[in-house]
Design a protein around this motif. Sequence first.
Motif, PDB file in Angstrom:
ATOM      1  N   GLY A  44       0.781  -1.236   0.000  1.00  0.00           N
ATOM      2  CA  GLY A  44       0.000   0.000   0.000  1.00  0.00           C
ATOM      3  C   GLY A  44       0.809   1.280   0.000  1.00  0.00           C
ATOM      4  N   GLN A  45       2.120   1.196   0.169  1.00  0.00           N
ATOM      5  CA  GLN A  45       2.962   2.394   0.101  1.00  0.00           C
ATOM      6  C   GLN A  45       2.973   2.910  -1.336  1.00  0.00           C
ATOM      7  OE1 GLN A  45       4.512   3.930   2.769  1.00  0.00           O
ATOM      8  NE2 GLN A  45       3.244   2.476   3.895  1.00  0.00           N
ATOM      9  N   PRO A  46       3.357   4.179  -1.549  1.00  0.00           N
ATOM     10  CA  PRO A  46       3.404   4.684  -2.928  1.00  0.00           C
ATOM     11  C   PRO A  46       4.331   3.825  -3.801  1.00  0.00           C
ATOM     12  CG  PRO A  46       3.599   6.497  -1.380  1.00  0.00           C
ATOM     13  CD  PRO A  46       3.686   5.225  -0.569  1.00  0.00           C
ATOM     14  N   ALA A  47       3.836   3.471  -4.980  1.00  0.00           N
ATOM     15  CA  ALA A  47       4.622   2.653  -5.912  1.00  0.00           C
ATOM     16  C   ALA A  47       5.762   3.475  -6.493  1.00  0.00           C
ATOM     17  CB  ALA A  47       3.731   2.123  -7.025  1.00  0.00           C
ATOM     18  N   ARG A  48       6.922   2.871  -6.573  1.00  0.00           N
ATOM     19  CA  ARG A  48       8.102   3.497  -7.172  1.00  0.00           C
ATOM     20  C   ARG A  48       8.628   2.678  -8.337  1.00  0.00           C
ATOM     21  NH1 ARG A  48       6.462   7.671  -5.465  1.00  0.00           N
ATOM     22  NH2 ARG A  48       6.938   8.424  -3.387  1.00  0.00           N
ATOM     23  N   ALA A  49       7.956   1.558  -8.617  1.00  0.00           N
ATOM     24  CA  ALA A  49       8.327   0.702  -9.746  1.00  0.00           C
ATOM     25  C   ALA A  49       7.038   0.144 -10.318  1.00  0.00           C
ATOM     26  CB  ALA A  49       9.236  -0.433  -9.287  1.00  0.00           C
ATOM     27  N   THR A  50       6.979   0.064 -11.616  1.00  0.00           N
ATOM     28  CA  THR A  50       5.781  -0.481 -12.251  1.00  0.00           C
ATOM     29  C   THR A  50       6.173  -1.281 -13.474  1.00  0.00           C
ATOM     30  OG1 THR A  50       3.528   0.057 -12.946  1.00  0.00           O
ATOM     31  CG2 THR A  50       5.277   1.504 -13.749  1.00  0.00           C
ATOM     32  N   GLY A  51       5.335  -2.183 -13.823  1.00  0.00           N
ATOM     33  CA  GLY A  51       5.549  -2.994 -15.010  1.00  0.00           C
ATOM     34  C   GLY A  51       4.207  -3.498 -15.489  1.00  0.00           C
ATOM     35  N   VAL A  52       4.224  -4.137 -16.624  1.00  0.00           N
ATOM     36  CA  VAL A  52       2.996  -4.672 -17.197  1.00  0.00           C
ATOM     37  C   VAL A  52       3.085  -6.187 -17.190  1.00  0.00           C
ATOM     38  CG1 VAL A  52       1.580  -4.812 -19.287  1.00  0.00           C
ATOM     39  CG2 VAL A  52       2.625  -2.631 -18.637  1.00  0.00           C
ATOM     40  N   VAL A  53       2.027  -6.817 -16.705  1.00  0.00           N
ATOM     41  CA  VAL A  53       1.902  -8.268 -16.768  1.00  0.00           C
ATOM     42  C   VAL A  53       0.735  -8.590 -17.692  1.00  0.00           C
ATOM     43  CG1 VAL A  53       2.933  -8.725 -14.513  1.00  0.00           C
ATOM     44  CG2 VAL A  53       0.488  -8.288 -14.667  1.00  0.00           C
ATOM     45  N   ASP A  54       0.746  -9.775 -18.244  1.00  0.00           N
ATOM     46  CA  ASP A  54      -0.301 -10.165 -19.193  1.00  0.00           C
ATOM     47  C   ASP A  54      -0.808 -11.568 -18.857  1.00  0.00           C
ATOM     48  OD1 ASP A  54      -2.017 -10.270 -21.320  1.00  0.00           O
ATOM     49  OD2 ASP A  54      -0.473 -10.110 -22.863  1.00  0.00           O
ATOM     50  N   PRO A  55      -1.520 -11.682 -17.720  1.00  0.00           N
ATOM     51  CA  PRO A  55      -2.017 -13.006 -17.336  1.00  0.00           C
ATOM     52  C   PRO A  55      -3.170 -13.456 -18.234  1.00  0.00           C
ATOM     53  CG  PRO A  55      -2.821 -11.353 -15.814  1.00  0.00           C
ATOM     54  CD  PRO A  55      -1.894 -10.650 -16.760  1.00  0.00           C
ATOM     55  N   PRO A  56      -3.302 -14.744 -18.456  1.00  0.00           N
ATOM     56  CA  PRO A  56      -4.390 -15.249 -19.304  1.00  0.00           C
ATOM     57  C   PRO A  56      -5.758 -14.800 -18.806  1.00  0.00           C
ATOM     58  CG  PRO A  56      -2.855 -17.007 -18.740  1.00  0.00           C
ATOM     59  CD  PRO A  56      -2.465 -15.810 -17.918  1.00  0.00           C
ATOM     60  N   ARG A  57      -6.625 -14.491 -19.731  1.00  0.00           N
ATOM     61  CA  ARG A  57      -8.025 -14.115 -19.480  1.00  0.00           C
ATOM     62  C   ARG A  57      -8.203 -12.766 -18.786  1.00  0.00           C
ATOM     63  NH1 ARG A  57      -7.224 -19.055 -17.858  1.00  0.00           N
ATOM     64  NH2 ARG A  57      -7.612 -18.642 -15.678  1.00  0.00           N
ATOM     65  N   HIS A  58      -7.136 -12.012 -18.564  1.00  0.00           N
ATOM     66  CA  HIS A  58      -7.267 -10.716 -17.905  1.00  0.00           C
ATOM     67  C   HIS A  58      -6.699  -9.571 -18.744  1.00  0.00           C
ATOM     68  CE1 HIS A  58      -7.841 -13.404 -14.464  1.00  0.00           C
ATOM     69  NE2 HIS A  58      -8.641 -12.450 -14.055  1.00  0.00           N
ATOM     70  N   GLY A  59      -5.928  -9.890 -19.757  1.00  0.00           N
ATOM     71  CA  GLY A  59      -5.299  -8.847 -20.560  1.00  0.00           C
ATOM     72  C   GLY A  59      -4.171  -8.164 -19.799  1.00  0.00           C
ATOM     73  N   CYS A  69       9.259  -3.878  -1.825  1.00  0.00           N
ATOM     74  CA  CYS A  69       8.464  -5.035  -2.262  1.00  0.00           C
ATOM     75  C   CYS A  69       8.955  -5.551  -3.611  1.00  0.00           C
ATOM     76  CB  CYS A  69       6.980  -4.673  -2.328  1.00  0.00           C
ATOM     77  SG  CYS A  69       6.213  -4.510  -0.696  1.00  0.00           S
ATOM     78  N   LEU A  70       9.362  -4.655  -4.503  1.00  0.00           N
ATOM     79  CA  LEU A  70       9.906  -5.098  -5.783  1.00  0.00           C
ATOM     80  C   LEU A  70      11.141  -5.967  -5.560  1.00  0.00           C
ATOM     81  CD1 LEU A  70      10.108  -4.933  -8.941  1.00  0.00           C
ATOM     82  CD2 LEU A  70      11.638  -2.999  -8.552  1.00  0.00           C
ATOM     83  N   LEU A  71      12.054  -5.482  -4.730  1.00  0.00           N
ATOM     84  CA  LEU A  71      13.283  -6.238  -4.486  1.00  0.00           C
ATOM     85  C   LEU A  71      12.998  -7.562  -3.784  1.00  0.00           C
ATOM     86  CD1 LEU A  71      15.618  -3.319  -3.424  1.00  0.00           C
ATOM     87  CD2 LEU A  71      15.586  -4.522  -5.611  1.00  0.00           C
ATOM     88  N   ALA A  72      12.039  -7.547  -2.870  1.00  0.00           N
ATOM     89  CA  ALA A  72      11.724  -8.763  -2.123  1.00  0.00           C
ATOM     90  C   ALA A  72      10.974  -9.789  -2.952  1.00  0.00           C
ATOM     91  CB  ALA A  72      10.912  -8.405  -0.879  1.00  0.00           C
ATOM     92  N   THR A  73      10.321  -9.360  -4.030  1.00  0.00           N
ATOM     93  CA  THR A  73       9.469 -10.284  -4.779  1.00  0.00           C
ATOM     94  C   THR A  73       9.909 -10.502  -6.217  1.00  0.00           C
ATOM     95  OG1 THR A  73       7.937  -8.501  -5.412  1.00  0.00           O
ATOM     96  CG2 THR A  73       7.450  -9.710  -3.375  1.00  0.00           C
ATOM     97  N   THR A  74      11.066  -9.999  -6.589  1.00  0.00           N
ATOM     98  CA  THR A  74      11.562 -10.208  -7.941  1.00  0.00           C
ATOM     99  C   THR A  74      12.222 -11.579  -8.022  1.00  0.00           C
ATOM    100  OG1 THR A  74      11.915  -7.862  -8.311  1.00  0.00           O
ATOM    101  CG2 THR A  74      13.137  -9.365  -9.732  1.00  0.00           C
ATOM    102  N   PRO A  75      11.737 -12.433  -8.900  1.00  0.00           N
ATOM    103  CA  PRO A  75      12.364 -13.754  -9.023  1.00  0.00           C
ATOM    104  C   PRO A  75      13.829 -13.615  -9.408  1.00  0.00           C
ATOM    105  CG  PRO A  75      10.293 -13.668 -10.240  1.00  0.00           C
ATOM    106  CD  PRO A  75      10.615 -12.264  -9.822  1.00  0.00           C
ATOM    107  N   ARG A  76      14.664 -14.364  -8.767  1.00  0.00           N
ATOM    108  CA  ARG A  76      16.090 -14.344  -9.060  1.00  0.00           C
ATOM    109  C   ARG A  76      16.434 -15.621  -9.816  1.00  0.00           C
ATOM    110  NH1 ARG A  76      15.023 -10.664  -6.024  1.00  0.00           N
ATOM    111  NH2 ARG A  76      16.128  -9.382  -4.618  1.00  0.00           N
ATOM    112  N   GLY A  77      17.134 -15.482 -10.907  1.00  0.00           N
ATOM    113  CA  GLY A  77      17.493 -16.644 -11.706  1.00  0.00           C
ATOM    114  C   GLY A  77      18.897 -17.115 -11.395  1.00  0.00           C
ATOM    115  N   GLY A  78      19.300 -18.103 -12.102  1.00  0.00           N
ATOM    116  CA  GLY A  78      20.658 -18.595 -11.976  1.00  0.00           C
ATOM    117  C   GLY A  78      20.808 -19.623 -10.875  1.00  0.00           C
ATOM    118  N   PRO A  79      21.928 -20.313 -10.907  1.00  0.00           N
ATOM    119  CA  PRO A  79      22.165 -21.337  -9.890  1.00  0.00           C
ATOM    120  C   PRO A  79      22.436 -20.702  -8.535  1.00  0.00           C
ATOM    121  CG  PRO A  79      24.081 -21.081 -11.288  1.00  0.00           C
ATOM    122  CD  PRO A  79      22.994 -20.222 -11.873  1.00  0.00           C
ATOM    123  N   ARG A  80      22.033 -21.389  -7.509  1.00  0.00           N
ATOM    124  CA  ARG A  80      22.281 -20.927  -6.145  1.00  0.00           C
ATOM    125  C   ARG A  80      23.415 -21.753  -5.562  1.00  0.00           C
ATOM    126  NH1 ARG A  80      17.263 -18.372  -3.514  1.00  0.00           N
ATOM    127  NH2 ARG A  80      16.092 -17.834  -5.351  1.00  0.00           N
TER     128      ARG A  80
END
Length: 108
Positions: A44-59, A69-80
């Motif tokens: 609920g804090q002011p957004a400082r990052a935005t992007g577009v997602v395109d989930p099925p049936r929702h456009g 929240c962006l940093l905490a929820t961004t999927p990280r790739g690569g081997p761990r």
Amino acid sequence: MDDADLLRSLGIDPAQLDPAPPWAPRQSAGAERLDGSHPCVLCGQPARATGVVDPPRHGRRWLDRCMPCLLATTPRGGPRAPLADTLAVLREAAREAGVALTIVADGP
């Protein structure tokens, strides 16, 4: 991870996200949304990052997040690295710095 999986992992119903335009230049797609009037969909804090997602049936939908929240929820790739290797690096760094270190971790 596709958009539907990302939203599912965040616990976000795509129907609750604002519709995004069918097309916008990549660099400026959401710049106008970052004026502080759009809240982070997670906290609920002011957004400082935005992007577009395109989930099925929702456009296309806007996915607005604050930076923590962006940093905490961004999927990280690569081997761990194995946990044991990571812990060894931390212990060595603490030893070199002369710092007492207690590590609490789930696992070995």
